[in-house]
Enzyme design. Structure first.
Site, PDB file in Angstrom:
ATOM      1  N   LYS A   1       0.842  -1.201   0.000  1.00  0.00           N
ATOM      2  CA  LYS A   1       0.000   0.000   0.000  1.00  0.00           C
ATOM      3  C   LYS A   1       0.878   1.253   0.000  1.00  0.00           C
ATOM      4  O   LYS A   1       2.092   1.165   0.251  1.00  0.00           O
ATOM      5  CB  LYS A   1      -0.928  -0.010   1.218  1.00  0.00           C
ATOM      6  CG  LYS A   1      -0.204   0.090   2.556  1.00  0.00           C
ATOM      7  CD  LYS A   1      -1.147  -0.152   3.722  1.00  0.00           C
ATOM      8  CE  LYS A   1      -0.389  -0.054   5.039  1.00  0.00           C
ATOM      9  NZ  LYS A   1      -1.195  -0.527   6.181  1.00  0.00           N
TER      10      LYS A   1
ATOM     11  N   ARG B   1     -10.881   0.360  13.760  1.00  0.00           N
ATOM     12  CA  ARG B   1     -10.655   1.138  12.544  1.00  0.00           C
ATOM     13  C   ARG B   1     -11.493   0.540  11.425  1.00  0.00           C
ATOM     14  O   ARG B   1     -12.468   1.112  10.992  1.00  0.00           O
ATOM     15  CB  ARG B   1      -9.152   1.094  12.211  1.00  0.00           C
ATOM     16  CG  ARG B   1      -8.729   1.963  11.079  1.00  0.00           C
ATOM     17  CD  ARG B   1      -7.225   1.934  10.879  1.00  0.00           C
ATOM     18  NE  ARG B   1      -6.749   0.659  10.373  1.00  0.00           N
ATOM     19  CZ  ARG B   1      -5.506   0.417   9.978  1.00  0.00           C
ATOM     20  NH1 ARG B   1      -4.590   1.367  10.071  1.00  0.00           N
ATOM     21  NH2 ARG B   1      -5.142  -0.759   9.523  1.00  0.00           N
TER      22      ARG B   1
ATOM     23  N   TYR C   1      14.615  30.523   5.695  1.00  0.00           N
ATOM     24  CA  TYR C   1      13.312  31.141   5.947  1.00  0.00           C
ATOM     25  C   TYR C   1      13.105  31.377   7.434  1.00  0.00           C
ATOM     26  O   TYR C   1      13.404  30.524   8.262  1.00  0.00           O
ATOM     27  CB  TYR C   1      12.185  30.226   5.459  1.00  0.00           C
ATOM     28  CG  TYR C   1      12.037  30.170   3.955  1.00  0.00           C
ATOM     29  CD1 TYR C   1      11.819  31.320   3.215  1.00  0.00           C
ATOM     30  CD2 TYR C   1      12.104  28.953   3.304  1.00  0.00           C
ATOM     31  CE1 TYR C   1      11.670  31.257   1.834  1.00  0.00           C
ATOM     32  CE2 TYR C   1      11.956  28.871   1.926  1.00  0.00           C
ATOM     33  CZ  TYR C   1      11.736  30.030   1.195  1.00  0.00           C
ATOM     34  OH  TYR C   1      11.590  29.962  -0.158  1.00  0.00           O
TER      35      TYR C   1
ATOM     36  N   MET D   1      11.593  24.295   0.168  1.00  0.00           N
ATOM     37  CA  MET D   1      10.903  23.307  -0.665  1.00  0.00           C
ATOM     38  C   MET D   1      11.852  22.231  -1.193  1.00  0.00           C
ATOM     39  O   MET D   1      11.569  21.054  -1.136  1.00  0.00           O
ATOM     40  CB  MET D   1      10.239  24.026  -1.835  1.00  0.00           C
ATOM     41  CG  MET D   1       9.373  23.144  -2.682  1.00  0.00           C
ATOM     42  SD  MET D   1       7.715  22.974  -2.030  1.00  0.00           S
ATOM     43  CE  MET D   1       7.000  24.566  -2.409  1.00  0.00           C
TER      44      MET D   1
HETATM   45  C1  LIG Z   1      -0.435  -1.661   6.781  1.00  0.00           C
HETATM   46  C2  LIG Z   1      -1.035  -2.957   7.145  1.00  0.00           C
HETATM   47  C3  LIG Z   1      -0.225  -4.101   7.310  1.00  0.00           C
HETATM   48  C4  LIG Z   1       1.278  -4.038   7.291  1.00  0.00           C
HETATM   49  O1  LIG Z   1       1.736  -3.497   8.507  1.00  0.00           O
HETATM   50  P1  LIG Z   1       3.274  -3.284   8.838  1.00  0.00           P
HETATM   51  O2  LIG Z   1       3.282  -2.840  10.242  1.00  0.00           O
HETATM   52  O3  LIG Z   1       3.763  -2.240   7.896  1.00  0.00           O
HETATM   53  O4  LIG Z   1       3.944  -4.596   8.623  1.00  0.00           O
HETATM   54  C5  LIG Z   1      -0.854  -5.304   7.543  1.00  0.00           C
HETATM   55  N1  LIG Z   1      -2.210  -5.377   7.631  1.00  0.00           N
HETATM   56  C6  LIG Z   1      -3.005  -4.303   7.489  1.00  0.00           C
HETATM   57  C7  LIG Z   1      -4.467  -4.452   7.635  1.00  0.00           C
HETATM   58  C8  LIG Z   1      -2.445  -3.055   7.260  1.00  0.00           C
HETATM   59  O5  LIG Z   1      -3.244  -1.976   7.147  1.00  0.00           O
END
Ligand SMILES: *Cc1c(COP(=O)(O)O)cnc(C)c1O
Length: 350
Positions: free
Chosen positions: A41, A140, A262, A291
């Site tokens: 992801k 969540r 800055y 930047m």
């Molecule tokens: C991001 C995620 C993972 C991976 O987690 P890590 O801590 O990066 O290994 C696994 N399962 C779900 C549902 C996630 O959202």
């Protein structure tokens, strides 16, 4: 450096695909015969899912998780057909058909999603594949207690669904002493006992190191693939993956009492040599970051080491993402994903 692109680039991010694959093998070895997936992801935590996915496939990985459908659609053409692609955020009413069209498996996170997916399967006259997520403490995504009860009482809701996996997600697996780990394990087992028999998955990177009980049939590491240490306060079992170099664009001497950048947040306490390096917002440095440049106090660095045009290393094996993260008051996940797309990328050891 021989590559002409790199010779002219003002900053280079080197990503070691071989190290990512080695890390996957390390995690796979840790779980024995259990399936080891890869979470790619957020564009493989900022490192480029289109490169990382195929490399992991060649290493033997066959299960890939992304957050959004768009990420899955982008990844589908670069992964062979026998690679399963799962979307953690699940379906919404406008997207269901796209999952089927693209051969992507949704993670169903609520009864509404279970019903919608079952309905589509009935319309199509086929059993559609899905993962079911139950919430065991994260609060969540996933079915809550009441929804789980409803489903357990009416398992027919799943009859048109080819249930590939039942999963949940750990809250604090990186802290092995947290009682929530055991609690989530117990809740997950209880949920599995109430649901139709299916393969199960609980562990993220850190969860793998909580022991066999947490492995079930498939583990879902993300961060550890990319070099982030999975266990707080323990030696890191995975290899570093990135190196970031920025070119020194200019150096100058300033008198004591003069300020830099800055808003002039840093004032030289002595006559100082300042190097301006072509790296922007991403690394935690004292004083304000512009930047696309940072300024470093290099007064004590021998002048010949910092000729204008030199590439200097800002992150690598020695200056690890976890170390950068702790100095910045954040975590390795954020340092990686915030590197962004503005550096010349060099993929090595494919
Ligand atoms: C991001 C995620 C993972 C991976 O987690 P890590 O801590 O990066 O290994 C696994 N399962 C779900 C549902 C996630 O959202």
């Amino acid at each position: 450096m021989s590559n002409p692109e790199q010779t002219s680039a003002s900053a280079v991010l080197t990503i070691d695909l071989g190290a990512i694959c080695d890390n996957w093998r390390t995690l796979k070895a840790k779980v024995g015969g259990v399936e080891c997936a890869a979470v790619v992801k957020a564009d493989a935590y900022g490192l480029g899912a289109a490169k990382v996915g195929p490399a992991l496939y060649r290493a033997g990985c066959r299960h890939f998780f992304v957050a959004h459908l768009n990420e899955a659609i982008a990844l589908r053409p670069v992964l062979p057909g026998d690679a399963a692609l799962y979307v953690l955020h699940g379906i919404h009413p406008d997207s269901e058909r796209d999952f089927v069209t693209h051969g992507v498996v949704p993670v169903l996170n609520s009864l509404v999603q279970v019903k919608a997916w079952g309905k589509l399967a009935r319309e199509r006259g086929v059993r559609l594949p899905a993962v079911l997520q139950v919430d065991t403490g994260m609060a969540r995504l996933g079915l809550g207690c009441e929804e789980l009860e409803t489903l357990a009482e009416a398992p027919g809701m799943l009859s048109e669904i080819d249930l590939r996996l039942i999963m949940s997600h750990l809250v604090s697996a990186e802290n092995q002493a947290e009682v929530i780990n055991d609690l989530q394990l117990a809740r997950f087992r209880a949920a599995l006992a109430r649901l139709p028999k299916a393969r199960a998955s609980l562990a993220n990177s850190s969860g793998i190191f909580l022991g066999r009980d947490y492995h079930f049939d498939l583990v879902r590491p993300g961060a550890a693939l990319y070099g982030v240490a999975p266990i707080a306060g323990m030696p890191n079992p995975v290899r570093p993956v990135i190196k970031l170099e920025g070119r020194v664009i200019q150096t100058r001497w300033i008198a004591a009492g003069n300020a830099v950048g800055y808003s002039h947040t840093w004032t030289a306490p002595r006559r100082s040599r300042i190097a301006t390096v072509a790296v922007g917002y991403c690394l935690p440095l004292v004083g304000n970051v512009s930047m696309d440049t940072v300024t470093l106090d290099v007064t004590d660095v021998p002048a010949h080491e910092l000729a204008e045009g030199t590439l200097i290393t800002l992150a690598d094996d020695a200056l690890h993402v976890d170390k950068i993260a702790s100095r910045a008051g954040t975590i390795g996940y954020e340092v990686l994903t915030r590197l962004g797309n503005r550096y010349l990328r060099s993929y090595i050891n494919d």
